[in-house]
Design a protein around this motif. Structure first.
Motif, PDB file in Angstrom:
ATOM      1  N   TYR A  22      91.028 133.201  -2.170  1.00  0.00           N
ATOM      2  CA  TYR A  22      91.188 131.441  -2.535  1.00  0.00           C
ATOM      3  C   TYR A  22      92.576 130.947  -1.856  1.00  0.00           C
ATOM      4  O   TYR A  22      92.238 129.782  -1.502  1.00  0.00           O
ATOM      5  CB  TYR A  22      91.913 131.925  -3.489  1.00  0.00           C
ATOM      6  N   LEU A  61      88.828 124.435  -7.083  1.00  0.00           N
ATOM      7  CA  LEU A  61      88.672 126.066  -7.075  1.00  0.00           C
ATOM      8  C   LEU A  61      89.005 127.245  -7.616  1.00  0.00           C
ATOM      9  O   LEU A  61      88.425 128.092  -8.351  1.00  0.00           O
ATOM     10  CB  LEU A  61      89.375 126.092  -5.245  1.00  0.00           C
ATOM     11  N   LYS A  62      89.772 126.471  -7.853  1.00  0.00           N
ATOM     12  CA  LYS A  62      91.384 127.568  -8.566  1.00  0.00           C
ATOM     13  C   LYS A  62      90.703 127.606 -10.039  1.00  0.00           C
ATOM     14  O   LYS A  62      91.487 128.560 -11.315  1.00  0.00           O
ATOM     15  CB  LYS A  62      93.047 126.741  -8.571  1.00  0.00           C
ATOM     16  N   ILE A 114      90.278 123.937   3.294  1.00  0.00           N
ATOM     17  CA  ILE A 114      90.095 122.861   2.460  1.00  0.00           C
ATOM     18  C   ILE A 114      91.713 121.361   3.582  1.00  0.00           C
ATOM     19  O   ILE A 114      91.311 120.442   3.526  1.00  0.00           O
ATOM     20  CB  ILE A 114      90.331 122.388   1.575  1.00  0.00           C
ATOM     21  N   ALA A 115      92.902 122.477   3.486  1.00  0.00           N
ATOM     22  CA  ALA A 115      93.886 121.158   3.277  1.00  0.00           C
ATOM     23  C   ALA A 115      94.067 120.871   5.018  1.00  0.00           C
ATOM     24  O   ALA A 115      93.884 119.633   5.822  1.00  0.00           O
ATOM     25  CB  ALA A 115      95.115 122.305   3.148  1.00  0.00           C
ATOM     26  N   THR A 163      91.945 127.414   0.451  1.00  0.00           N
ATOM     27  CA  THR A 163      93.217 126.730  -0.120  1.00  0.00           C
ATOM     28  C   THR A 163      93.172 125.999   1.816  1.00  0.00           C
ATOM     29  O   THR A 163      93.640 124.504   1.819  1.00  0.00           O
ATOM     30  CB  THR A 163      93.909 127.031  -0.457  1.00  0.00           C
ATOM     31  N   VAL A 180      91.489 121.217  -4.485  1.00  0.00           N
ATOM     32  CA  VAL A 180      91.843 122.496  -4.359  1.00  0.00           C
ATOM     33  C   VAL A 180      91.807 123.090  -5.797  1.00  0.00           C
ATOM     34  O   VAL A 180      91.565 124.907  -6.651  1.00  0.00           O
ATOM     35  CB  VAL A 180      93.567 123.032  -3.906  1.00  0.00           C
TER      36      VAL A 180
END
Length: 229
Positions: free
Chosen positions: A207, A168-169, A214-215, A211, A165
């Motif tokens: 985003y 990603l950011k 992914i979580a 996220t 994550v």
């Protein structure tokens, strides 16, 4: 607020989203592979190997990702055309793009952070499990492949999810080296339409959605392979 601009910019938005996801996947996959080697080098390597691996992690974790990216793009990137024959090679169409330098920079940076995560996880694997593997006559390679590394990855799963994550950011930094990622598209929309908040809200929602995916994936993995301490 007006979102009518989406009908005109949706192809560019899709392209930007693809660039963002591509940078994330490339850096995470190849960075994780490098991180495995760095982690084992620190845990079970020789003195020189440990020193080099620690130096690598210290450098990439101790300097801003933006500086690393610019050093590659404006430093190494400016030197590549001076190499004889490089412009005529098959690789030039890739090497001349900012995407290549962004992917390399993100990969090297992610590898340093993930190596520290895996190093701690490798040390957290109960020694009894490793001794049991040796007692069964497993070679060091089989012991690592079947017990040590899988067990360490299971222990580190929550932290790995967090690192992905964070990676990603970090992808919007690619915008600074001419990569048309999703943030770059939002910036173009702002320049063309003078809208500020609407493009940024679209990027924010993207985003947040990624996220959440992914979580969810990593929670599923944790449920399938529960860690026993």
């Amino acid at each position: 607020m007006s979102f009518t601009w989406i009908s005109s910019y949706w192809p560019l938005l899709l392209t930007g989203a693809w660039q963002t996801v591509s940078l994330l996947v490339i850096s995470v996959v190849f960075g994780f592979i490098i991180a495995i080697g760095l982690a084992f080098a620190q845990v079970s390597g020789g003195r020189l190997t440990r020193l080099l691996a620690r130096g690598y992690c210290t450098f990439f974790r101790g300097t801003p990702l933006l500086i690393q990216l610019w050093l590659l793009y404006y430093g190494v990137g400016s030197l590549l055309p001076m190499i004889p024959g490089i412009r005529q090679s098959l690789f030039w169409p890739i090497l001349r793009e900012g995407f290549f330098f962004a992917a390399v920079s993100f990969t090297l940076n992610y590898a340093a952070y993930e190596a520290e995560v895996l190093r701690g996880a490798l040390l957290a694997v109960p020694k009894g499990e490793l001794e049991a593997g040796r007692a069964f006559g497993l070679s060091p390679w089989k012991l690592t492949r079947r017990i040590w590394l899988p067990r360490a990855i299971r222990i580190a799963l929550p932290t790995i999810a967090g690192e992905i994550v964070m990676q990603l950011k970090a992808t919007p930094l690619a915008f600074t080296v001419t990569v048309m990622d999703l943030y770059a598209v939002a910036n173009k929309v702002r320049q063309d339409t003078l809208l500020v908040y609407e493009p940024l809200l679209v990027v924010t929602l993207f985003y947040l959605a990624l996220t959440a995916v992914i979580a969810r994936v990593f929670r599923g993995l944790e449920a399938q392979v529960p860690v026993r301490r």
